[in-house]
Design a protein around this motif. Structure first.
Motif: not given
Length: 456
Positions: A323-326, A338-346, A294-300
């Protein structure tokens, strides 16, 4: 339990040669299978008590895979255990080279809590098939399963052959400091380093099955509905407490939102509108792990799910964006739903993101483009994985399973299990005649010329 006394007992049993005959090993694998079958209902109840697993999930992801591993090794053991003749160079004429598979001796298996039955008994199957004695230390975080495992192994085997040692971290530490012939550890990298350091004091070889941040890449050619189902299943199996679960998604920007919609649909289909009320949805192993997650959810930003029930130790399947990569959730292994989902361009950017961290235990790629599949396989280094699926590579006994770099060392499953617990002893058997004097001093220019020709 007196570890030194137990070790002496097992050493004497091993030295007497009881474990070496192939017929004996096959019989012991059958005894293990029979004992597991006799305690299957008790083990299923224990997994439900420890992790909240439904019976179907327990069989699918643990018990059934143990049966399959035992069958695979019983079926092929005779072939794998035979000495194998190898080509012998002219320099060793007349002679024959053979590789003799032999057991290490006394093996220590340190099991984790997330798949407490599978990750205890599957390595044990390999140890017994290879002809070793074994000590199993189950996880104290899954106490009900640990007790049933002790019942199973006590029924099947005498302690001089297979023993179970219960206890906490102090017991694991004491065991690692003892001079076993091989240590097999499954768990986190932090403890893995301690296991390896302790083993180094006795020059004990180790197999480390660790973890890491396993990526999942989805490109614009992927079948989105199928991808969503397989990603959701692989991620939220055992409430995300799976070492090879997708740890984050990298989704092509053109299909980012359509895939999110399909994943929300899959979550609702699998777990219902209120997953926390679903009795088949597993729980987090302990309050401490619950609080960490639950602590990992902070800022997402929550894209789906996010609900949590501290009393039940459950967290709903959760998709996260922005999601901040850092942030901590992208720096450490999540090991939860918990599953971060990040877009990419290439694709180059996606691969660069994966390569920026340690080599993962698993990696997944969803694409129908064969060139992308080839680039995925040849650009990224990872322990193992799937194309157009998740997690299911573990269910193939023909595929070795293990990590690379910080995600582990050594591999097992199927033949790799037999080889993991086997020393391959190379032996050259020389004929008595002729004894060619070429190798003996005094050395001359003529001899050097002949040596060059023979060894070319």
């Amino acid at each position: 339990m007196d570890i030194a006394a137990l070790s002496r007992l097992q050493q004497a049993y091993f030295d007497a040669g009881h474990t070496r005959p192939v017929a004996f090993r096959r019989a012991q694998l059958q005894k293990l299978t029979d004992a597991l079958h006799a305690h299957e209902q008790a083990l299923t109840r224990a997994l439900e008590q420890d992790l909240g697993k439904a019976p179907a999930e327990s069989y699918l992801s643990e018990i059934g895979m143990i049966y399959a591993e035992a069958r695979e090794l019983q079926r092929h053991l005779g072939k794998w255990a035979r000495p194998r003749r190898v080509r012998t160079p002219l320099a060793n004429f007349p002679g024959q080279g053979r590789i003799y598979p032999e057991p290490y001796g006394r093996c220590l298996i340190l099991a984790p809590w997330n798949y407490p039955a599978l990750l205890s008994l599957q390595p044990l199957v390999g140890a017994l098939a290879a002809g070793n004695c074994a000590v199993l230390k189950p996880s104290e975080y899954a106490p009900h399963t640990a007790r049933v495992l002790e019942d199973i192994l006590t029924q099947a085997f005498a302690p001089e052959y297979v023993a179970v040692v219960q206890g906490g971290p102090e017991v694991s530490q004491a065991l690692c400091q003892h001079p076993f012939d091989l240590i097999f550890y499954t768990g986190g990298g932090q403890v893995g380093r301690k296991v390896m350091a302790a083993a180094a004091q006795n020059l004990t070889p180790v197999i480390l099955e660790l973890g890491g941040k396993s990526p999942c890449i989805v490109d614009q050619t992927a079948d989105l509905a199928l991808s969503a189902r397989r990603i959701v299943w692989g991620k939220f199996l055992n409430a995300g407490q799976t070492c090879v679960a997708p740890d984050y998604l990298l989704v092509h920007q053109n299909v980012f939102y359509p895939l999110l919609d399909k994943m929300r649909e899959a979550i609702a289909t699998f777990y219902g509108p209120e997953p926390l009320q679903n009795p088949d949805y597993p729980k987090i192993i302990s309050p401490r792990h619950f609080e960490r997650l639950t602590g990992l959810l902070a800022g997402c930003r929550v894209l789906a799910g996010g609900q949590a029930d501290p009393a039940a130790c459950k967290i709903a399947p959760t998709l996260l964006g922005d999601v901040d990569l850092d942030s901590p959730i992208m720096r450490e292994e999540i090991f939860g739903p918990l599953l971060p989902v990040l877009p990419y361009a290439n694709l180059d950017a996606a691969f660069a993101q994966v390569r920026s961290g340690p080599k993962p235990l698993a990696a997944y790629c969803f694409t129908q483009d064969k060139s992308v599949q080839r680039r995925f396989l040849h650009t990224l280094s990872f322990g193992g994985g799937c194309i157009n699926d998740t997690v299911m590579h573990l269910a193939s006994p023909a595929l070795p399973f293990g990590g690379v770099g910080e995600s582990g060392m050594g591999a097992y499953h199927g033949r790799a299990s037999f080889e993991a617990f086997t020393h391959r002893k190379g032996v050259l058997k020389k004929g008595l005649w002729p004894d060619i004097p070429l190798r003996y001093p005094p050395y001359t220019e003529k001899k050097l010329g002949l040596i060059r020709r023979v060894m070319k």
